[in-house]
Write an enzyme that holds these catalytic residues in place. Sequence first.
Site, PDB file in Angstrom:
ATOM      1  N   PHE A 124      40.738  37.792  42.811  1.00 49.48           N
ATOM      2  CA  PHE A 124      41.570  38.369  41.757  1.00 49.48           C
ATOM      3  C   PHE A 124      42.407  37.247  41.139  1.00 49.48           C
ATOM      4  CE2 PHE A 124      45.143  40.796  39.967  1.00 49.48           C
ATOM      5  CZ  PHE A 124      44.420  41.661  39.166  1.00 49.48           C
ATOM      6  N   ASP A 194      45.006  39.587  51.006  1.00 47.53           N
ATOM      7  CA  ASP A 194      45.491  40.490  49.964  1.00 47.53           C
ATOM      8  C   ASP A 194      44.813  41.843  50.208  1.00 47.53           C
ATOM      9  OD1 ASP A 194      45.919  41.983  47.666  1.00 47.53           O
ATOM     10  OD2 ASP A 194      45.745  40.279  46.306  1.00 47.53           O
ATOM     11  N   TYR A 219      50.910  50.582  44.114  1.00 46.75           N
ATOM     12  CA  TYR A 219      50.601  51.549  43.042  1.00 46.75           C
ATOM     13  C   TYR A 219      49.157  52.018  43.009  1.00 46.75           C
ATOM     14  CZ  TYR A 219      49.703  47.051  40.594  1.00 46.75           C
ATOM     15  OH  TYR A 219      49.288  45.792  40.253  1.00 46.75           O
ATOM     16  N   LYS A 220      48.330  51.521  43.938  1.00 39.81           N
ATOM     17  CA  LYS A 220      46.922  51.931  43.933  1.00 39.81           C
ATOM     18  C   LYS A 220      46.746  53.105  44.906  1.00 39.81           C
ATOM     19  CE  LYS A 220      45.484  47.158  42.962  1.00 39.81           C
ATOM     20  NZ  LYS A 220      45.051  47.274  41.570  1.00 39.81           N
ATOM     21  N   ARG A 368      33.959  50.584  36.819  1.00 37.43           N
ATOM     22  CA  ARG A 368      34.412  50.760  38.201  1.00 37.43           C
ATOM     23  C   ARG A 368      34.879  52.193  38.404  1.00 37.43           C
ATOM     24  NH1 ARG A 368      39.486  47.069  40.154  1.00 37.43           N
ATOM     25  NH2 ARG A 368      40.524  48.474  38.722  1.00 37.43           N
TER      26      ARG A 368
HETATM   27  C1  LIG Z   1      43.558  42.153  44.537  1.00 36.63           C
HETATM   28  C2  LIG Z   1      44.786  42.305  43.702  1.00 36.63           C
HETATM   29  N1  LIG Z   1      45.867  41.558  43.959  1.00 36.63           N
HETATM   30  C3  LIG Z   1      46.986  41.668  43.218  1.00 36.63           C
HETATM   31  C4  LIG Z   1      47.061  42.550  42.170  1.00 36.63           C
HETATM   32  C5  LIG Z   1      48.277  42.606  41.293  1.00 36.63           C
HETATM   33  O1  LIG Z   1      49.410  42.667  41.983  1.00 36.63           O
HETATM   34  P1  LIG Z   1      50.843  42.674  41.283  1.00 36.63           P
HETATM   35  O2  LIG Z   1      50.691  43.278  39.921  1.00 36.63           O
HETATM   36  O3  LIG Z   1      51.664  43.539  42.196  1.00 36.63           O
HETATM   37  O4  LIG Z   1      51.338  41.288  41.251  1.00 36.63           O
HETATM   38  C6  LIG Z   1      45.956  43.363  41.880  1.00 36.63           C
HETATM   39  C7  LIG Z   1      46.053  44.312  40.764  1.00 36.63           C
HETATM   40  O5  LIG Z   1      45.139  44.996  40.399  1.00 36.63           O
HETATM   41  C8  LIG Z   1      44.801  43.223  42.652  1.00 36.63           C
HETATM   42  O6  LIG Z   1      43.716  43.945  42.374  1.00 36.63           O
END
Ligand SMILES: Cc1ncc(COP(=O)(O)O)c(C=O)c1O
Length: 409
Positions: A124, A194, A219-220, A368
Site C-alpha cells: 500500500f 500493517d 474505519y474498515k 474489489r
Molecule cells: C494497507 C493500508 N494501510 C494504510 C491505509 C491508510 O491508513 P491511514 O489513512 O489511517 O493512514 C490503508 C487505507 O486504505 C491501507 O489499505
Amino acid sequence: MTREEAEALDAADPLRPCRDRFVLPDGLIYLDGNSLGAMPKAALARQRDAVAREWGASLIRSWNDHDWIGAPQRIGARIAPLIGARPHEVIVADSVSVNLFKLLTAALAMSPDRPVLLSERGNFHTDLHVAGGVADIVPGIRLETVAREAIPDALGADTNLLLLTHVHYKSGARFDMASLTARASAAGALTLWDLSHSVGAVPLNLNRDGVQLAVGCGYKYLNGGPGAPAFLYVAEHLQERLLPYLRGWMGHAAPFAFTDDYVPAPGISRFLVGTPPMLSLLALETGVESFEGVDMAAVWTKSVALFDLFAALIDQRCAGHGLECITPRDPEQRGSHISYRHPHAFELCQALIAADVIGDFRAPDVIRFGLTPLYLGFDDIRRAVDRLAAILESGSWRDPKFSVRGKVT
Ligand SMILES: Cc1ncc(COP(=O)(O)O)c(C=O)c1O
C-alpha cells in the site's frame, strides 16, 4: 443458486443476528466494508450522548468524569482480543500512516548497524511513502522493496526491519505471518505488520506468532467511522526499549506536570502524541463493540463461505466477459475481499454502484468487493452477482456517464 437456497444459507448462519447491529440502507448491497465499514446502529445514540451530555454539559470535566483521557488505552484493550494481543500491548492513536512513522523511527534506531528497511514492491502506497521518508531522515537507513515471493530470501544480516501489509489491499493476498516473522527474527530483524485489511476480518494471533510491531485501521472492518483513529501494537518485551521520536505531551510520563524535559510514558502510552480526537475515538469504540460476543473463527468461517459463493457464481454467471480473479482461492492465502482485473473495471464499478451494489475500483484495472461477515448475507452475494451479470450481458457499463471520475475513486 436460487433465492430460496441463498435464504436457507442465511437462515442457518450463526452470525445472522449481527446484521441487526448495523444501519444498512434499504436495497443497497454494500461490498465496501473493507474501505469504510457500515455504521453500527449504536453509533448514533453514542455520538448524541457524547456531544450533548459529555461535551455539552460536562465540558472539560469529561476528561476525568467520562474517562476521555483513558480512551486510547481502553479502546486499544478492546481491540487486543481481536488480534491475539494482551490489553496493554495495543493503543488507539492517529492514523495508520502516522503510526507507521512513529514505530519505524523508534524501531530502526535500535540496530544502527543494519541499514535495510525491507518491504514489498506494490505494498500500500502510504506504507512505502512513510518508509521512504523515514529512510531519508534516519541516518544510514535505505528502503529496499522486492517482489512478494522474493521477501524470504531478501532477509539477511543487513535487514533492520521488515515492513509488510498482512492482507494486500488490492489482490487480497495474505502473507504467512508466523513464518515470515520467524524468518525475519532468525535473521535478527524486526517485523512490522500493517493489519489494515486483516483486523476484524481474519483470525490473528500476534502473541502466538511472535509479532513485535503492528498497526491497523479503525474505519474498515472495525466499523469505526470515516477517518476513525488507527491503532498500534508493540509486544510487551519491546515497549520499554523503544524510544519515540515523534514526542508529544500525551506520550509523556506526566503530561500535566508541564515540564520541559521529555520523559516517555511507561509502556505503550509513550506512542500517544497529541490530544486524541474524542468523538472519533468514541465512534471507534462503538465499532469495536459491534464484535461483542463474536468469535473471530466464526467470522472467518463465514468469510470463506461468502468468498467461495461469490467466486463460484462469478465463474458460472460472468464467464467470457474478461473478469480475471486476482485473489488466491486458497483461504489460507487470502483475506476477506475478492478482486477482479478487467480492462473496464472503473466503468463496471460505476455501473454497479448505479445498480445499488457498492464495491470499489483500484487503479489501474481492479474491481474489489469486500466481504464483511457481520452484516453481509449469502443472498446479498447472489443478488450482487446477478446485477453484475446483467451489466456485463447488456453492456450497460459502456454508457459514457460511467467513465466520469470523481476525486475519490
Ligand atoms: C494497507 C493500508 N494501510 C494504510 C491505509 C491508510 O491508513 P491511514 O489513512 O489511517 O493512514 C490503508 C487505507 O486504505 C491501507 O489499505
